[in-house]
Design a protein around this motif. Structure first.
Motif, PDB file in Angstrom:
ATOM      1  N   TRP A   1     -22.312   1.976   3.271  1.00 40.26           N
ATOM      2  CA  TRP A   1     -23.487   1.175   2.923  1.00 40.26           C
ATOM      3  C   TRP A   1     -23.054  -0.178   2.345  1.00 40.26           C
ATOM      4  O   TRP A   1     -22.191  -0.229   1.463  1.00 40.26           O
ATOM      5  CB  TRP A   1     -24.326   1.877   1.858  1.00 40.26           C
ATOM      6  CG  TRP A   1     -25.060   3.084   2.345  1.00 40.26           C
ATOM      7  CD1 TRP A   1     -24.728   3.881   3.392  1.00 40.26           C
ATOM      8  CD2 TRP A   1     -26.254   3.650   1.772  1.00 40.26           C
ATOM      9  NE1 TRP A   1     -25.630   4.900   3.513  1.00 40.26           N
ATOM     10  CE2 TRP A   1     -26.577   4.779   2.536  1.00 40.26           C
ATOM     11  CE3 TRP A   1     -27.054   3.309   0.693  1.00 40.26           C
ATOM     12  CZ2 TRP A   1     -27.686   5.573   2.262  1.00 40.26           C
ATOM     13  CZ3 TRP A   1     -28.158   4.097   0.412  1.00 40.26           C
ATOM     14  CH2 TRP A   1     -28.479   5.213   1.195  1.00 40.26           C
TER      15      TRP A   1
ATOM     16  N   SER B   1     -11.786   3.520   0.584  1.00 38.51           N
ATOM     17  CA  SER B   1     -12.326   2.530   1.524  1.00 38.51           C
ATOM     18  C   SER B   1     -12.575   3.065   2.928  1.00 38.51           C
ATOM     19  O   SER B   1     -13.269   2.416   3.721  1.00 38.51           O
ATOM     20  CB  SER B   1     -11.424   1.293   1.558  1.00 38.51           C
ATOM     21  OG  SER B   1     -11.494   0.646   0.300  1.00 38.51           O
TER      22      SER B   1
ATOM     23  N   GLU C   1       0.870  -1.185   0.000  1.00 41.16           N
ATOM     24  CA  GLU C   1       0.000   0.000   0.000  1.00 41.16           C
ATOM     25  C   GLU C   1       0.907   1.234   0.000  1.00 41.16           C
ATOM     26  O   GLU C   1       1.770   1.360   0.850  1.00 41.16           O
ATOM     27  CB  GLU C   1      -0.920  -0.030   1.237  1.00 41.16           C
ATOM     28  CG  GLU C   1      -1.584   1.285   1.566  1.00 41.16           C
ATOM     29  CD  GLU C   1      -2.383   1.913   0.423  1.00 41.16           C
ATOM     30  OE1 GLU C   1      -3.214   1.226  -0.184  1.00 41.16           O
ATOM     31  OE2 GLU C   1      -2.150   3.123   0.131  1.00 41.16           O
TER      32      GLU C   1
ATOM     33  N   VAL D   1       4.042   0.502  -5.229  1.00 40.67           N
ATOM     34  CA  VAL D   1       4.502  -0.322  -6.347  1.00 40.67           C
ATOM     35  C   VAL D   1       4.700   0.633  -7.521  1.00 40.67           C
ATOM     36  O   VAL D   1       3.752   1.241  -8.009  1.00 40.67           O
ATOM     37  CB  VAL D   1       3.483  -1.433  -6.678  1.00 40.67           C
ATOM     38  CG1 VAL D   1       3.883  -2.166  -7.959  1.00 40.67           C
ATOM     39  CG2 VAL D   1       3.385  -2.416  -5.507  1.00 40.67           C
TER      40      VAL D   1
ATOM     41  N   GLY E   1     -18.222  -0.302  -4.137  1.00 42.77           N
ATOM     42  CA  GLY E   1     -17.309  -1.429  -3.925  1.00 42.77           C
ATOM     43  C   GLY E   1     -17.091  -1.804  -2.481  1.00 42.77           C
ATOM     44  O   GLY E   1     -16.538  -2.874  -2.192  1.00 42.77           O
ATOM     45  N   PHE E   2     -17.516  -0.929  -1.561  1.00 41.13           N
ATOM     46  CA  PHE E   2     -17.303  -1.260  -0.149  1.00 41.13           C
ATOM     47  C   PHE E   2     -18.185  -2.453   0.228  1.00 41.13           C
ATOM     48  O   PHE E   2     -17.706  -3.451   0.771  1.00 41.13           O
ATOM     49  CB  PHE E   2     -17.614  -0.038   0.711  1.00 41.13           C
ATOM     50  CG  PHE E   2     -17.373  -0.242   2.180  1.00 41.13           C
ATOM     51  CD1 PHE E   2     -16.100  -0.400   2.685  1.00 41.13           C
ATOM     52  CD2 PHE E   2     -18.446  -0.261   3.079  1.00 41.13           C
ATOM     53  CE1 PHE E   2     -15.879  -0.591   4.042  1.00 41.13           C
ATOM     54  CE2 PHE E   2     -18.238  -0.443   4.439  1.00 41.13           C
ATOM     55  CZ  PHE E   2     -16.951  -0.607   4.920  1.00 41.13           C
ATOM     56  N   GLY E   3     -19.456  -2.354  -0.088  1.00 37.53           N
ATOM     57  CA  GLY E   3     -20.387  -3.429   0.270  1.00 37.53           C
ATOM     58  C   GLY E   3     -20.036  -4.752  -0.392  1.00 37.53           C
ATOM     59  O   GLY E   3     -20.165  -5.816   0.205  1.00 37.53           O
TER      60      GLY E   3
HETATM   61  C1  FAD Z   1     -17.680   9.405  -1.022  1.00 35.45           C
HETATM   62  C2  FAD Z   1     -17.813   7.960  -1.353  1.00 35.45           C
HETATM   63  C3  FAD Z   1     -18.938   7.245  -0.913  1.00 35.45           C
HETATM   64  C4  FAD Z   1     -19.057   5.893  -1.194  1.00 35.45           C
HETATM   65  N1  FAD Z   1     -20.065   5.186  -0.629  1.00 35.45           N
HETATM   66  C5  FAD Z   1     -20.109   3.845  -0.764  1.00 35.45           C
HETATM   67  C6  FAD Z   1     -21.059   3.064  -0.055  1.00 35.45           C
HETATM   68  O1  FAD Z   1     -21.821   3.568   0.751  1.00 35.45           O
HETATM   69  N2  FAD Z   1     -21.094   1.722  -0.278  1.00 35.45           N
HETATM   70  C7  FAD Z   1     -20.243   1.119  -1.145  1.00 35.45           C
HETATM   71  O2  FAD Z   1     -20.348  -0.093  -1.331  1.00 35.45           O
HETATM   72  N3  FAD Z   1     -19.272   1.825  -1.768  1.00 35.45           N
HETATM   73  C8  FAD Z   1     -19.176   3.161  -1.593  1.00 35.45           C
HETATM   74  N4  FAD Z   1     -18.203   3.886  -2.202  1.00 35.45           N
HETATM   75  C9  FAD Z   1     -17.255   3.189  -3.074  1.00 35.45           C
HETATM   76  C10 FAD Z   1     -16.233   2.408  -2.274  1.00 35.45           C
HETATM   77  O3  FAD Z   1     -15.651   3.225  -1.290  1.00 35.45           O
HETATM   78  C11 FAD Z   1     -15.171   1.873  -3.227  1.00 35.45           C
HETATM   79  O4  FAD Z   1     -15.790   1.217  -4.320  1.00 35.45           O
HETATM   80  C12 FAD Z   1     -14.239   0.887  -2.546  1.00 35.45           C
HETATM   81  O5  FAD Z   1     -13.749   1.416  -1.350  1.00 35.45           O
HETATM   82  C13 FAD Z   1     -13.094   0.578  -3.499  1.00 35.45           C
HETATM   83  O6  FAD Z   1     -12.119  -0.148  -2.791  1.00 35.45           O
HETATM   84  P1  FAD Z   1     -10.715  -0.395  -3.459  1.00 35.45           P
HETATM   85  O7  FAD Z   1      -9.944  -1.247  -2.534  1.00 35.45           O
HETATM   86  O8  FAD Z   1     -10.907  -0.872  -4.859  1.00 35.45           O
HETATM   87  O9  FAD Z   1     -10.090   1.064  -3.636  1.00 35.45           O
HETATM   88  P2  FAD Z   1      -9.447   2.063  -2.561  1.00 35.45           P
HETATM   89  O10 FAD Z   1     -10.101   2.005  -1.253  1.00 35.45           O
HETATM   90  O11 FAD Z   1      -9.372   3.385  -3.243  1.00 35.45           O
HETATM   91  O12 FAD Z   1      -7.999   1.462  -2.360  1.00 35.45           O
HETATM   92  C14 FAD Z   1      -7.019   1.469  -3.384  1.00 35.45           C
HETATM   93  C15 FAD Z   1      -5.698   1.585  -2.668  1.00 35.45           C
HETATM   94  O13 FAD Z   1      -4.643   1.348  -3.595  1.00 35.45           O
HETATM   95  C16 FAD Z   1      -3.542   2.138  -3.196  1.00 35.45           C
HETATM   96  N5  FAD Z   1      -2.643   2.246  -4.344  1.00 35.45           N
HETATM   97  C17 FAD Z   1      -2.904   2.808  -5.547  1.00 35.45           C
HETATM   98  N6  FAD Z   1      -1.826   2.713  -6.350  1.00 35.45           N
HETATM   99  C18 FAD Z   1      -0.863   2.089  -5.657  1.00 35.45           C
HETATM  100  C19 FAD Z   1       0.460   1.710  -5.949  1.00 35.45           C
HETATM  101  N7  FAD Z   1       1.018   1.964  -7.147  1.00 35.45           N
HETATM  102  N8  FAD Z   1       1.178   1.067  -4.988  1.00 35.45           N
HETATM  103  C20 FAD Z   1       0.630   0.781  -3.785  1.00 35.45           C
HETATM  104  N9  FAD Z   1      -0.636   1.145  -3.433  1.00 35.45           N
HETATM  105  C21 FAD Z   1      -1.378   1.780  -4.364  1.00 35.45           C
HETATM  106  C22 FAD Z   1      -4.197   3.448  -2.793  1.00 35.45           C
HETATM  107  O14 FAD Z   1      -3.350   4.220  -1.962  1.00 35.45           O
HETATM  108  C23 FAD Z   1      -5.458   2.967  -2.086  1.00 35.45           C
HETATM  109  O15 FAD Z   1      -5.298   2.878  -0.688  1.00 35.45           O
HETATM  110  C24 FAD Z   1     -18.066   5.248  -1.971  1.00 35.45           C
HETATM  111  C25 FAD Z   1     -16.949   5.955  -2.422  1.00 35.45           C
HETATM  112  C26 FAD Z   1     -16.810   7.298  -2.107  1.00 35.45           C
HETATM  113  C27 FAD Z   1     -15.575   8.038  -2.553  1.00 35.45           C
END
Ligand code: FAD
Length: 442
Positions: free
Chosen positions: A62, A56, A47, A185, A398-400
């Motif tokens: 939700w 996240s 990370e 990375v 994507g959280f749910g």
């Molecule tokens: C305001 C808001 C409200 C939302 N509400 C909801 C909700 O209520 N319910 C729901 O289901 N979803 C919701 N979502 C969507 C949900 O938050 C995301 O779909 C989900 O968190 C995506 O998870 P992820 O692990 O793919 O991405 P992220 O949580 O963005 O994690 C990706 C991680 O990768 C890391 N990263 C990137 N590039 C590199 C690299 N080169 N090397 C190392 N690390 C790297 C980043 O630092 C980051 O920490 C919401 C999103 C937002 C912004």
């Protein structure tokens, strides 16, 4: 500044090799790490900032089946099953609770769409119903302008974004995963049509399988491999209120606002629409891909030309992997929240639900959502680059679905029978000319 996230310390030893390297410590990366480590697979998660630093920890929390795209039905059903057992499974609290989620229908046409959606969901084993009149008041008391009709999914719920991914990361570590934070990375080394190693700022990790779960950065990571995944960022703003003694237990979306009760007694509140897409160089490259989605979101999605254009222009340039990368330059993507919209939502909420009258807004933040043209994620191997798995583009929900997506990634990376049919999540749908679009009218 983003919300306060439960801190996860980095492992100190740097492993030179692994079975699987995961890029990204959001809900998708940590869930993948958990389910891989539990199968005895040697997994290293890298990370660039801190665990759950980006989407996240910034989301509404939700965990919803309601209003899902049918292409996600099977995966969300499995994800909810995993959420319900998660705290017992990992021996820690993610804050998951079944609360029910309600979507206001505004008019009969919308209610009819919700009826049709409920029937389709029922066939996939997801129970939701359209409530009318007094039935709505039973699940959402205290509304001064009661809704005529609403979609209600009683088995939906919420988890606490500031502690869920950290708790899962710690569980993954207990199961044997190595968790490296502040470890970007810089790129993925490939050769002979397969992945060879992840090149991190701390050194090289040789691995036959690399999972890219980089959220809004995934497009940039894949670009270096010659893959142009249509993915754009959408800024979405959130706030939290001071603790309240009372208030609705269920979560609500009602156009002008959305809310859900937090474990600290306050509420997470957001505007129910009104996200913002910055115009960036990729907006032009992917214009045709996103046109159907933009047409559907007209009125609720604002396009803005601001500093992101130059930032992303600069970030797009390839850099040698022995130089500081763009990922180290932005450890945590932390956009400014939209202040005007936030005030309007909170005022509208107070007018509708007087129970909020004495509450205060104590913090606001924003996050960049990683959107795909059809608002369905990519969870997929990549043709021509053996060992590469992409898990991204969760498009604001994507959280749910996170634990289910992580489980599916673990299946793909370990060669197990997939928990659900992954066909709808294949990355090739964006490269075969089929131009997939979001489901209309939900
Ligand atoms: C305001 C808001 C409200 C939302 N509400 C909801 C909700 O209520 N319910 C729901 O289901 N979803 C919701 N979502 C969507 C949900 O938050 C995301 O779909 C989900 O968190 C995506 O998870 P992820 O692990 O793919 O991405 P992220 O949580 O963005 O994690 C990706 C991680 O990768 C890391 N990263 C990137 N590039 C590199 C690299 N080169 N090397 C190392 N690390 C790297 C980043 O630092 C980051 O920490 C919401 C999103 C937002 C912004």
């Amino acid at each position: 500044m983003g919300p306060q996230v439960v801190s996860v310390a980095s492992d100190l030893d740097f492993p030179p090799s692994a079975d699987v390297v995961i890029v990204g410590g959001g809900i998708i990366g940590v869930s993948s790490a958990l389910y891989l480590a539990e199968r005895g697979i040697k997994v290293v998660l890298c990370e660039k900032g801190h665990i759950a630093g980006e989407q996240s920890s910034r989301n509404w929390g939700w965990c919803r089946q309601a209003k899902r795209d049918p292409r996600e039905f099977d995966l969300i059903r499995e994800a909810m099953r995993l959420w319900r057992g998660m705290d017992a499974h990992i021996g820690a609290s993610t804050g998951f609770k079944t609360t029910g989620i309600l979507f206001s229908a505004f008019d009969e046409a919308k209610a009819a769409k919700f009826e049709a959606w409920s029937k389709e969901a029922a066939a996939a084993g997801i129970h939701a119903e359209v409530l009318r009149g007094a039935e709505v008041g039973n699940v959402m008391p205290g509304d001064t302008k009661p809704m005529q009709a609403a979609l209600w999914c009683a088995t939906d719920g919420k988890a606490e974004p500031q502690k869920a991914a950290p708790a899962i990361a710690e569980a993954a570590r207990r199961a044997g995963a190595v968790i490296l934070t502040d470890c970007a990375v810089r790129g993925i080394e490939t050769g002979g049509g397969k992945v060879i190693a992840a090149i991190t700022e701390r050194g090289r990790i040789v691995a036959p399988t690399i999972v890219v779960a980089g959220g809004a950065w995934t497009r940039r990571i894949l670009r270096d491999l010659g893959l142009h995944l249509p993915q754009l960022k959408v800024r979405s703003s959130v706030m939290r209120t001071s603790p309240m003694d009372d208030g609705p237990r269920a979560a609500l979306w009602d156009g002008d606002f959305a809310f859900r009760k937090r474990d600290d007694g306050g509420y997470t509140v957001a505007t129910g629409s009104g996200s913002e897409a910055p115009i960036v160089p990729d907006s032009f490259r992917f214009f045709a891909d996103f046109l159907p989605a933009m047409k559907m979101e007209i009125g609720s999605l604002k396009l803005r030309l601001n500093g992101r254009f130059v930032t992303e222009w600069r970030e797009a340039a390839a850099r040698p992997y022995d130089q500081i990368s763009v990922y180290e330059e932005t450890r945590v993507l932390d956009p400014e929240p939209d202040r005007a919209n936030r005030g309007r939502s909170f005022d509208a909420l107070k007018r509708r639900f007087p129970v909020f009258a004495g509450s205060r807004m104590v913090q606001a933040w924003a996050g960049f959502i990683d959107a795909t043209p059809d608002a369905v994620p990519v969870i997929s191997p990549v043709d021509g680059i053996s060992g590469l798995i992409v898990a991204t583009g969760f498009s604001g929900h994507g959280f749910g679905i996170g634990p289910g997506a992580g489980y599916l990634v673990a299946d793909m990376a370990s060669g197990a029978r997939p928990i659900v049919d992954p066909h709808e999540f294949r990355i090739s749908r964006f490269f075969d000319g089929s131009r997939p679009a979001p489901v209309a009218g939900l």
